[in-house]
Design a protein around this motif. Structure first.
Motif, PDB file in Angstrom:
ATOM      1  N   GLY A  36      13.950 -47.644  75.866  1.00 41.92           N
ATOM      2  CA  GLY A  36      14.014 -45.824  77.236  1.00 41.92           C
ATOM      3  C   GLY A  36      13.330 -46.312  78.523  1.00 41.92           C
ATOM      4  N   LYS A  39      15.104 -45.038  81.451  1.00 46.23           N
ATOM      5  CA  LYS A  39      14.869 -43.679  81.028  1.00 46.23           C
ATOM      6  C   LYS A  39      13.998 -43.030  81.709  1.00 46.23           C
ATOM      7  N   TRP A 194      22.612 -44.931  80.937  1.00 51.28           N
ATOM      8  CA  TRP A 194      21.389 -45.517  80.474  1.00 51.28           C
ATOM      9  C   TRP A 194      20.663 -45.606  79.929  1.00 51.28           C
ATOM     10  N   GLU A 195      21.127 -44.670  78.559  1.00 53.23           N
ATOM     11  CA  GLU A 195      20.335 -44.960  77.342  1.00 53.23           C
ATOM     12  C   GLU A 195      21.605 -45.055  76.043  1.00 53.23           C
TER      13      GLU A 195
ATOM     14  N   TYR B  90      17.153 -35.449  85.384  1.00 56.63           N
ATOM     15  CA  TYR B  90      17.268 -36.756  84.949  1.00 56.63           C
ATOM     16  C   TYR B  90      19.358 -36.274  84.766  1.00 56.63           C
ATOM     17  N   ARG B  91      19.751 -34.929  83.889  1.00 51.90           N
ATOM     18  CA  ARG B  91      20.256 -34.742  83.958  1.00 51.90           C
ATOM     19  C   ARG B  91      20.984 -33.689  85.144  1.00 51.90           C
ATOM     20  N   LEU B 120       8.021 -38.758  77.533  1.00 55.46           N
ATOM     21  CA  LEU B 120       9.341 -38.629  76.994  1.00 55.46           C
ATOM     22  C   LEU B 120       9.427 -38.386  74.974  1.00 55.46           C
ATOM     23  N   GLU B 122      10.756 -39.993  72.861  1.00 51.82           N
ATOM     24  CA  GLU B 122      10.170 -40.998  72.370  1.00 51.82           C
ATOM     25  C   GLU B 122      10.190 -42.753  73.425  1.00 51.82           C
ATOM     26  N   GLY B 123      10.180 -43.720  73.491  1.00 50.91           N
ATOM     27  CA  GLY B 123      10.262 -44.789  73.346  1.00 50.91           C
ATOM     28  C   GLY B 123       9.231 -44.956  74.968  1.00 50.91           C
ATOM     29  N   GLY B 124      10.369 -45.826  76.160  1.00 54.16           N
ATOM     30  CA  GLY B 124       9.346 -46.059  77.512  1.00 54.16           C
ATOM     31  C   GLY B 124       8.759 -46.992  77.191  1.00 54.16           C
ATOM     32  N   LEU B 125       8.158 -47.713  77.111  1.00 53.73           N
ATOM     33  CA  LEU B 125       7.168 -48.145  76.751  1.00 53.73           C
ATOM     34  C   LEU B 125       7.630 -49.754  77.333  1.00 53.73           C
TER      35      LEU B 125
END
Lengths: 196, 286
Positions: A36, A39, A194-195, B90-91, B120, B122-125
């Motif tokens: 992620g 994103k 991207w995801e 983002y969208r 977010l 979740e995630g992103g790290l």
């Protein structure tokens, strides 16, 4: 192509480009997508151009160091270092565009673990059929024909043709390489997600 | 330094508390200045987004005033995340007009993204980076970033910088994400399910932090599927289900006279309860 080193230097330079631009860039980007991070970066002020520039710079720095080491090693083994290395580096840059396109296409469409396996598997196939470590003309006829439309053989043969004054410039291989360098990035832009 | 002072430092000067107070509460409900560009952080009109032939968001309209904590409440799949992602640029929406901090997020994304902070779901790290390294990396993307060390303390991870993000618990990872959302000193914060995966203690601490941000005049848009979280934190609330706006108004039943519903018979506190007949959407308060 009298000495093995005359065959191997262009082959291994091409191999290094394929490993860095396709496998390393692709797997890294695939995992960034999986975690992620892509994103998350997409909602920071870092622009897509900024991200792409950073990745391009990363690949070019690694390739520069690799090429330097390979050229020096080849030279130490008796390979003739001539000004022909300049056009050869240009061809390697074209190859970088082609392989980065393939790597990012896989990274942006497959799950990270699948991308990991496919990138490595593809690397081995392209290495074997790429005239990099094993001459193409010793392959069975059908395989040799297939090999000539693959980006690895196109790159290695073009680099070899540019470096070796005894070899005629391989126009067909150069055209195949250019086609990959256009088609792969276009496909990557078209299908990259991207995801996961 | 008090926690509120810590939170105050996390914001840019534009979201200052005087403006925040005037834009919040009942008095602002009938305020003609509410439509003023300076008082409005976000305006959404007729927003729709489809994925294939599935409508993720249908004809959504709402306004978020500067200085308020605005909640998007609804069950999973209601379109909350899609809405927030469109607001962040983002969208791109399929239909409707969206203005965030006076700009179109789709057209002016890069400018907008230096003024917002995003957490977010979740995630992103990067799993291999330590919390402070991650914060320092993200600080480099913003023109006037906050101090990463200070933010790490603010979210209670000061003692956890010896470990990589991979080894953080779910709640710790969310707190790091919250710190990352604050690192650019945003005028506007988007928090997508900010307490998901947190234990009760971490959730209570995060609620306190969001309240502190609200005290210092932050504009916050948060999504949640917990009615208790919405009631605890939000000045106003949009309730969404299957991409539709169900109700819009204050979460407190005492303010239900302000609730504007699409079907006149449905008032927010009642209709939200009915979204989860088994109460599964509500969480135990830490």
């Amino acid at each position: 192509m009298s000495e093995p080193v005359e065959f191997l230097v262009p082959g291994v330079l091409s191999l290094a480009v394929m490993a860095t631009a396709m496998v390393s860039l692709g797997i890294n980007t695939g995992y960034e997508r999986h975690y992620g991070v892509l994103k998350r970066l997409g909602v920071t002020p870092l622009s897509r151009t900024g991200l792409l520039s950073a990745k391009t710079l990363q690949v070019l720095v690694i390739e520069f160091v690799q090429s330097l080491l390979l050229v020096l090693t080849g030279w130490a083994l008796g390979w003739q270092l001539t000004p022909r290395i300049i056009p050869a580096l240009v061809v390697l840059l074209v190859g970088t565009v082609a392989f980065a396109g393939i790597g990012l296409l896989l990274a942006g469409t497959l799950r990270a673990e699948v991308n990991l396996a496919v990138s490595n598997g593809l690397f081995l196939v392209l290495l074997f059929l790429g005239g990099m470590a094993y001459p193409l003309d010793r392959l069975p006829g059908a395989l040799e024909m297939i090999a000539h439309v693959l980006p690895s053989a196109a790159l290695a043969e073009t680099v070899r043709g540019v470096l070796d004054p005894a070899v005629a410039f391989p126009y067909a291989d150069a055209v195949v390489l250019l086609m990959w360098a256009v088609a792969a990035p276009v496909m990557a832009v078209r299908w990259f997600r991207w995801e996961e | 330094m008090s926690r509120t002072e810590l939170a105050r430092g996390a914001l840019s000067a534009e979201g200052d508390s005087a403006e925040g107070d005037s834009a919040r509460g009942d008095s602002a409900q009938g305020d003609p200045a509410a439509d003023d560009d300076r008082a409005v952080a976000i305006s959404v009109s007729g927003l729709s987004k489809n994925y294939g032939n599935h409508a993720a968001v249908r004809d959504l309209s709402f306004t978020v005033r500067r200085g308020e904590v605005f909640g998007l409440l609804g069950p999973n799949g209601a379109g909350k995340t899609t809405t927030v992602e469109i607001l962040e640029g983002y969208r791109a929406p399929d239909a409707g007009t969206v203005r965030v901090l006076g700009v179109d997020p789709t057209l002016d994304g890069p400018e907008l993204r230096s003024r917002i902070g995003v957490m977010l779901q979740e995630g992103g790290l990067y799993p291999g980076l330590r919390p402070l390294e991650m914060l320092e990396l993200f600080a480099a993307y913003y023109p006037d970033p906050d101090d990463p060390k200070r933010l790490l303390e603010l979210v209670g991870l000061g003692e956890r910088n010896t470990t990589t993000a991979r080894r953080l618990s779910g709640g710790e990872a969310q707190r790091l994400s919250l710190a990352l959302a604050l690192v650019g000193r945003p005028e506007l914060l988007f928090l997508d399910e900010p307490t998901a995966g947190m234990d009760p203690h971490a959730r209570a601490a995060t609620w306190d932090l969001i309240r502190d941000l609200r005290e210092v005049g932050a504009t916050v848009v948060l999504t949640t599927h917990g009615m208790d979280e919405a009631e605890q934190l939000c000045d106003r609330l949009a309730i969404v289900d299957h991409g539709d706006l169900v109700a819009l108004g204050s979460p407190k039943s005492s303010r239900s006279r302000h609730v504007r519903t699409r079907s006149a018979s449905r008032h927010a506190p009642v209709s939200t309860r009915s979204l989860w007949p088994d109460g599964s959407g509500c969480r135990v308060k830490g």
